[in-house]
Design a protein around this motif. Sequence first.
Motif, PDB file in Angstrom:
ATOM      1  N   ARG A  92     -10.216  -8.790  14.911  1.00 30.07           N
ATOM      2  CA  ARG A  92     -11.137  -9.122  13.814  1.00 30.07           C
ATOM      3  C   ARG A  92     -11.317  -7.949  12.846  1.00 30.07           C
ATOM      4  O   ARG A  92     -11.358  -8.140  11.641  1.00 30.07           O
ATOM      5  N   SER A  93     -11.426  -6.736  13.369  1.00 29.31           N
ATOM      6  CA  SER A  93     -11.606  -5.572  12.490  1.00 29.31           C
ATOM      7  C   SER A  93     -10.430  -5.411  11.536  1.00 29.31           C
ATOM      8  O   SER A  93     -10.612  -5.130  10.356  1.00 29.31           O
ATOM      9  N   PHE A  94      -9.207  -5.579  12.037  1.00 29.84           N
ATOM     10  CA  PHE A  94      -8.022  -5.477  11.188  1.00 29.84           C
ATOM     11  C   PHE A  94      -8.041  -6.576  10.129  1.00 29.84           C
ATOM     12  O   PHE A  94      -7.785  -6.326   8.948  1.00 29.84           O
ATOM     13  N   ALA A  95      -8.335  -7.813  10.552  1.00 26.80           N
ATOM     14  CA  ALA A  95      -8.348  -8.943   9.613  1.00 26.80           C
ATOM     15  C   ALA A  95      -9.334  -8.707   8.477  1.00 26.80           C
ATOM     16  O   ALA A  95      -9.026  -8.951   7.313  1.00 26.80           O
TER      17      ALA A  95
ATOM     18  N   LEU B 113       0.861  -1.182   0.000  1.00 26.10           N
ATOM     19  CA  LEU B 113       0.000   0.000   0.000  1.00 26.10           C
ATOM     20  C   LEU B 113       0.895   1.229   0.000  1.00 26.10           C
ATOM     21  O   LEU B 113       1.956   1.225   0.634  1.00 26.10           O
ATOM     22  N   PRO B 114       0.485   2.292  -0.672  1.00 29.46           N
ATOM     23  CA  PRO B 114       1.252   3.534  -0.568  1.00 29.46           C
ATOM     24  C   PRO B 114       1.312   3.995   0.890  1.00 29.46           C
ATOM     25  O   PRO B 114       0.381   3.745   1.673  1.00 29.46           O
ATOM     26  N   GLN B 115       2.393   4.645   1.257  1.00 28.31           N
ATOM     27  CA  GLN B 115       2.587   5.092   2.640  1.00 28.31           C
ATOM     28  C   GLN B 115       1.364   5.833   3.181  1.00 28.31           C
ATOM     29  O   GLN B 115       0.959   5.612   4.317  1.00 28.31           O
ATOM     30  N   ALA B 116       0.760   6.667   2.387  1.00 28.63           N
ATOM     31  CA  ALA B 116      -0.382   7.467   2.849  1.00 28.63           C
ATOM     32  C   ALA B 116      -1.613   6.609   3.158  1.00 28.63           C
ATOM     33  O   ALA B 116      -2.488   7.041   3.901  1.00 28.63           O
ATOM     34  N   GLU B 117      -1.699   5.391   2.608  1.00 31.01           N
ATOM     35  CA  GLU B 117      -2.862   4.532   2.825  1.00 31.01           C
ATOM     36  C   GLU B 117      -2.620   3.442   3.868  1.00 31.01           C
ATOM     37  O   GLU B 117      -3.543   2.716   4.220  1.00 31.01           O
ATOM     38  N   ARG B 118      -1.392   3.334   4.351  1.00 30.30           N
ATOM     39  CA  ARG B 118      -1.093   2.305   5.346  1.00 30.30           C
ATOM     40  C   ARG B 118      -1.710   2.688   6.682  1.00 30.30           C
ATOM     41  O   ARG B 118      -1.589   3.823   7.132  1.00 30.30           O
ATOM     42  N   PRO B 119      -2.392   1.747   7.349  1.00 32.13           N
ATOM     43  CA  PRO B 119      -3.049   2.089   8.619  1.00 32.13           C
ATOM     44  C   PRO B 119      -2.051   2.189   9.770  1.00 32.13           C
ATOM     45  O   PRO B 119      -1.046   1.497   9.795  1.00 32.13           O
ATOM     46  N   ARG B 120      -2.343   3.083  10.675  1.00 34.95           N
ATOM     47  CA  ARG B 120      -1.612   3.121  11.942  1.00 34.95           C
ATOM     48  C   ARG B 120      -2.345   2.176  12.883  1.00 34.95           C
ATOM     49  O   ARG B 120      -3.572   2.122  12.893  1.00 34.95           O
ATOM     50  N   VAL B 121      -1.590   1.443  13.670  1.00 39.52           N
ATOM     51  CA  VAL B 121      -2.199   0.448  14.551  1.00 39.52           C
ATOM     52  C   VAL B 121      -1.729   0.630  15.984  1.00 39.52           C
ATOM     53  O   VAL B 121      -0.692   1.241  16.241  1.00 39.52           O
ATOM     54  N   ARG B 122      -2.499   0.091  16.878  1.00 40.17           N
ATOM     55  CA  ARG B 122      -2.127   0.040  18.285  1.00 40.17           C
ATOM     56  C   ARG B 122      -1.630  -1.367  18.550  1.00 40.17           C
ATOM     57  O   ARG B 122      -2.269  -2.337  18.173  1.00 40.17           O
ATOM     58  N   SER B 123      -0.495  -1.492  19.169  1.00 40.00           N
ATOM     59  CA  SER B 123       0.033  -2.825  19.447  1.00 40.00           C
ATOM     60  C   SER B 123       0.247  -3.001  20.945  1.00 40.00           C
ATOM     61  O   SER B 123       0.585  -2.058  21.651  1.00 40.00           O
ATOM     62  N   LEU B 124       0.016  -4.221  21.396  1.00 39.39           N
ATOM     63  CA  LEU B 124       0.259  -4.593  22.785  1.00 39.39           C
ATOM     64  C   LEU B 124       1.267  -5.729  22.798  1.00 39.39           C
ATOM     65  O   LEU B 124       1.178  -6.646  21.985  1.00 39.39           O
TER      66      LEU B 124
END
Length: 172
Positions: free
Chosen positions: A131-134, A84-95
């Motif tokens: 699930r939402s990410f998947a 994906l282009p950098q601008a479309e890549r999602p930011r995520v929260r990780s634990l």
Amino acid sequence: LFVQSFLKLDRLDTGFDPTNVLTFELTWPSREYPDPADAFARLRGRLLETPGVLAASTGLQLPYRGEALLDDTAPFAQIEGRPLPQAERPRVRSLTIQPGFLRALGIPLAGGRDFSVDDRAGSPRVAIVNRSFARAYLGSDDEAIGNRLRLDSWTLVGDEAAEIVGVAEDVR
């Protein structure tokens, strides 16, 4: 209005069950525990030996302890083979969690497997996504398993991809 808002929040399905869950914070002396993974594993083992304890785990943050700030500390996610282009890549929260975390909080797996004691430093990296990410980035829960996830942020050390081995239900 305040009371109504509080009652609505109290009835909100958070995706995890805090009933009969005990949490506590530990600070390990860095001189005695430069890598506290073994100490965490021993503590987890001793807790599991305690009568009435069904699950025990460690994590760097609990689900309800605040959201990650969407700045440069929140990594971008990239699925290998699906650029994906950098601008479309999602930011995520990780634990960062250890085996048993999902069970201890009553977070069901929608697919795949939980972390195991074999998933540790020195072994191939693995990840569990929600699930939402998947569904948003991989089509479905089943399609997520086996894909390789790479997180990109200046705060992360290394850029090794992790194989997605599980899909957890969403947590609010």
